[in-house]
Scaffold this active site. Structure first.
Site, short mmCIF file in Angstrom:
data_model
loop_
_atom_site.label_atom_id
_atom_site.label_comp_id
_atom_site.label_asym_id
_atom_site.label_seq_id
_atom_site.Cartn_x
_atom_site.Cartn_y
_atom_site.Cartn_z
N HIS A 1 -7.98 11.23 5.04
CA HIS A 1 -9.29 10.85 5.56
C HIS A 1 -10.12 12.10 5.84
O HIS A 1 -9.86 12.84 6.77
CB HIS A 1 -9.14 9.97 6.80
CG HIS A 1 -8.40 8.71 6.49
ND1 HIS A 1 -7.03 8.58 6.64
CD2 HIS A 1 -8.81 7.54 5.95
CE1 HIS A 1 -6.66 7.37 6.24
NE2 HIS A 1 -7.72 6.72 5.82
N ASP B 1 0.87 -1.18 0.00
CA ASP B 1 0.00 0.00 0.00
C ASP B 1 0.90 1.23 0.00
O ASP B 1 1.77 1.36 0.87
CB ASP B 1 -0.89 -0.04 1.26
CG ASP B 1 -2.04 0.96 1.23
OD1 ASP B 1 -1.93 1.99 0.53
OD2 ASP B 1 -3.03 0.72 1.94
N HIS C 1 -12.21 5.86 1.76
CA HIS C 1 -12.30 7.20 2.38
C HIS C 1 -12.20 8.28 1.32
O HIS C 1 -11.72 8.05 0.21
CB HIS C 1 -11.15 7.35 3.39
CG HIS C 1 -9.82 6.92 2.83
ND1 HIS C 1 -8.98 7.78 2.18
CD2 HIS C 1 -9.23 5.70 2.76
CE1 HIS C 1 -7.91 7.11 1.77
NE2 HIS C 1 -8.03 5.84 2.09
N GLU D 1 -11.25 0.55 -0.87
CA GLU D 1 -10.26 -0.48 -0.54
C GLU D 1 -10.87 -1.68 0.17
O GLU D 1 -10.79 -1.78 1.39
CB GLU D 1 -9.09 0.10 0.24
CG GLU D 1 -9.40 0.99 1.41
CD GLU D 1 -8.12 1.59 2.03
OE1 GLU D 1 -7.15 0.85 2.24
OE2 GLU D 1 -8.11 2.80 2.28
N ASP E 1 -2.89 7.08 -3.20
CA ASP E 1 -3.13 6.02 -2.20
C ASP E 1 -3.73 4.81 -2.91
O ASP E 1 -4.92 4.80 -3.23
CB ASP E 1 -4.08 6.53 -1.11
CG ASP E 1 -4.35 5.49 -0.03
OD1 ASP E 1 -3.59 4.50 0.06
OD2 ASP E 1 -5.32 5.68 0.74
N GLU F 1 -6.82 -1.59 -3.61
CA GLU F 1 -7.28 -0.21 -3.43
C GLU F 1 -7.05 0.61 -4.69
O GLU F 1 -5.98 0.55 -5.29
CB GLU F 1 -6.54 0.44 -2.25
CG GLU F 1 -6.91 1.92 -2.04
CD GLU F 1 -6.25 2.52 -0.80
OE1 GLU F 1 -5.21 1.99 -0.35
OE2 GLU F 1 -6.78 3.53 -0.30
#
Ligand code: MN
Ligand code: MN
Length: 311
Positions: free
Chosen positions: A174, A95, A166, A199, A106, A293
């Site tokens: 977030h 990740d 998120h 994710e 991300d 993700e």
């Protein structure tokens, strides 16, 4: 006022182009990571190779690369002296994200070195793809979660219910928007132009993660004045270099040679509320965990993909 609005519009357009650029770099870095994860390779070497790859390309890191194995679901990054190597039993979550001007990539994927858990990996990937096909302005958060959960359950695995996707904005990873991996009853709707990460986590266990006592990733919470000299040395470096995003203890090792003193100083920063710890998260029944993700922008009738890991 009019000028300000035009500036604002221009700035948003630039952000959107930069987001896509960060997506490309993040996908390339994830490909690099996957290519060096092999049985017998050191986790530390993989982390350093991938983080250098992103930095050499001219970008920052959204956070230290997470290399979380088997029942560890998230938040592990190698220690500075980490001797662990990948084994032929490992299910490896990678990740990571590239960062620039406060914008954050991300994305994540899972490598199955065990050659025995491909369906677990595929379940999280398929759940992600199914969820993405539902993304549009007005889609309900609970319906996306329901799709993720039912896709994973179709493969006879469980979704992890206390981890999820998120919103992502300039203030961080977030935003308050949480996209669950099951139907959590949240009736709120996705809004156009929001950048989100989805994710799905699939597990052979019960579907819940909890903190361990292992912690290699931290984030500056509020600047204070710690009593310990070692803690003050670390804080100076953290404020100067890592004030915006999470950082690894590994990145601070050059400041304090002694492993004992390094971790004691980190502990002092946590207990005084100056840094927030991100402990390794483990599946409570020690089930194996997979994660995939992707990052996207919500459009009126679909989503624009910013970064999707290659299959
Ligand atoms: Mn991530
Ligand atoms: Mn994420």
């Amino acid at each position: 006022m009019k000028d300000e609005m035009e500036d604002e519009t221009g700035k948003d357009r630039d952000d959107s182009a930069l987001m896509k650029e960060l997506g490309k770099v993040s996908v390339a870095a994830l490909q690099k990571a996957r290519s060096v994860v092999k049985v017998g390779a050191k986790l530390l070497d993989v982390a350093e190779t991938v983080e250098s790859f992103i930095k050499d390309a001219g970008y920052g890191l959204s956070f230290p690369i997470n290399i979380s194995i088997n029942e560890w679901a998230a938040h592990y990054t190698p220690a500075f002296d980490d001797a662990r190597t990948f084994s032929e039993r490992d299910v490896v979550k990678l990740d990571l994200g590239a960062e620039k001007e406060g914008l954050l990539g991300d994305i994540a994927l899972t490598v199955d070195l065990s050659q025995d858990n491909q369906e677990l990996v595929d379940a999280s990937r398929e759940a992600l793809e199914n969820a993405m096909s539902m993304v549009r302005a007005g889609a309900r958060v609970r319906d996306i979660g329901k799709e993720i959960g039912s896709t994973i359950e179709k493969h006879k695995f469980k979704p992890i219910t206390n981890l999820g996707g998120h919103g992502i904005d300039k203030n961080g990873l977030h935003t308050g928007l949480f996209i669950p991996n099951y139907d959590n009853g949240d009736e709120s709707e996705l809004e156009e132009d929001t950048v989100i990460a989805i994710e799905p986590f699939a597990t052979t266990g019960k579907g819940v993660v909890t903190d361990t006592s292992v912690c290699e990733i931290y984030e500056l919470a509020s600047v204070g004045m710690p009593r310990s000299q070692d803690a003050r040395i670390l804080l100076g470096e953290i404020v100067q270099k890592y004030s915006k995003n999470p950082f690894a203890v590994r990145w601070l090792h050059s400041l304090i040679d002694s492993k004992f003193r390094l971790y004691a100083a980190m502990h002092a920063l946590v207990t005084s509320g100056i840094v927030e710890p991100y402990p390794v998260l483990v599946e409570v029944t020690n089930g194996l965990v997979s994660q995939t993700e992707a990052q996207m922008r919500v459009q009126s009738d679909s989503c624009e993909i910013i970064a999707m890991p290659e299959k």
